[in-house]
Design a protein around this motif. Sequence first.
Motif, PDB file in Angstrom:
ATOM      1  N   ALA A   1      -3.398   5.840  -4.085  1.00 29.12           N
ATOM      2  CA  ALA A   1      -3.964   4.490  -4.071  1.00 29.12           C
ATOM      3  C   ALA A   1      -4.233   3.996  -5.491  1.00 29.12           C
TER       4      ALA A   1
ATOM      5  N   GLN B   1       0.833  -1.214   0.000  1.00 29.00           N
ATOM      6  CA  GLN B   1       0.000   0.000   0.000  1.00 29.00           C
ATOM      7  C   GLN B   1       0.859   1.252   0.000  1.00 29.00           C
TER       8      GLN B   1
ATOM      9  N   ASP C   1      -1.271   2.443  -7.051  1.00 26.35           N
ATOM     10  CA  ASP C   1      -1.008   1.074  -6.589  1.00 26.35           C
ATOM     11  C   ASP C   1      -1.684   0.057  -7.501  1.00 26.35           C
TER      12      ASP C   1
END
Length: 422
Positions: free
Chosen positions: A296, A145, A299
């Motif tokens: 995010a 993360q 990712d």
Amino acid sequence: MTRGSGEGAASGPVLGLRQNLAQFLLLVAVNALVGGTLGQERTVLPLLASQTFHLGLYTSALTYILAFGLSKAAMNYFAGTLSDRYGRKPVLVAGWLVAIPIPLMLIFGPTWAWIVAANVLLGTSQGLTWSTTVIMKMDLVGPRQRGLAMGLNEAAGYLGVAVTALATGYLASAYGLRPAPFLLGAAYIALGLGLSVLRVRETHHHARAEASQHVNAHDQAHAGLTTKEIFTLTSFKDRSLSSVSQAGMVNNLNDGLAWGLFPVLFAGAGLSLHQIGILAAVYPAVWGAGQLFTGAASDRWGRKWFITAGMLVQAVGLAVVAGGDTFAIWLVAAVLLGLGTAMVYPTLLAAIGDVAHPTWRARSVGIYRLWRDGGFAVGALLSGLIADLYGIPAAIGAVAALTALSGLVVALRMRGNDHTTT
């Protein structure tokens, strides 16, 4: 310790956002305060240069950004090295201690040299504190993360910049350029130092735990590199790390331009101090809030094209500023510039973490941030010289072109799959 604070009863440090949530959120709050100490200057200092110290040439007025950029860039490098040698927390606390005199110097400084000296200290403090909060969050969350962690970190910092820029614009319009805006910064420094000393915990052992399980991104990125080899790899040799370093430098080059020249351009067009404060706040606010999502997203979808697209969106935003002449147009441009920067900023940091080995990740982050924040100094000199010769719109247009070129470098040079290799 309990497992919730990142320690297993028998297995040592536990990596992950959920497992280290309390410390992670504390570091998010600390970085918001770090951003606030920078935000105290965003609206007020360019006006202080022109209205209080009567600095006519743009290059002279931008000396404080040059001082800030050089000192922060250098201290970013040392922050990574020192945090590997002595631990993360001592470096974080040292950064807050350096910041203590800054509000007093900004409030009482009788000459512009005092303001420049305050910005040397500000850059030193920012390099130590912001770099260390980045490193500590990477330590805590591990590889899965990383983009989310960097998005939350940078969102907190730049929302701190934005809220404080807006607040200081209000304080300056109500009570004058000095001292009221800088009293807010003094409160941030006191609170940040207190939290760092009393509540923040060391995270270096989390990085060691990750190193024991790490799979190298490629053959050159192994654990046994010297600091010189890490510098060369990050700056020039590695396709991804060097692409990230140049993009970070250009990103902060245009941020230095926005910091130093936008308020002067807006004031020259007849905007009120309140309107200037709004524009000074919208750009980092969109930047900060957008990072809650973009980190995010990188990712999941990868770093390369987020960075490329973000640099191109920034270039469009800068071009709109150069061609605009009203509050409404400049407000749209500020949103575009903030959106593009939100796409780039956490993704660049996460991309460093994708390639760098945990044993030297802090040093690689420091080297990347050396180049990135060197962009403040380059931006101050380049934009100031062009503005002196050809005017502010020409300076902004030149930086827009350079930003677009940087995005194309990332598209052509950076590997596209590093985030899947760790």
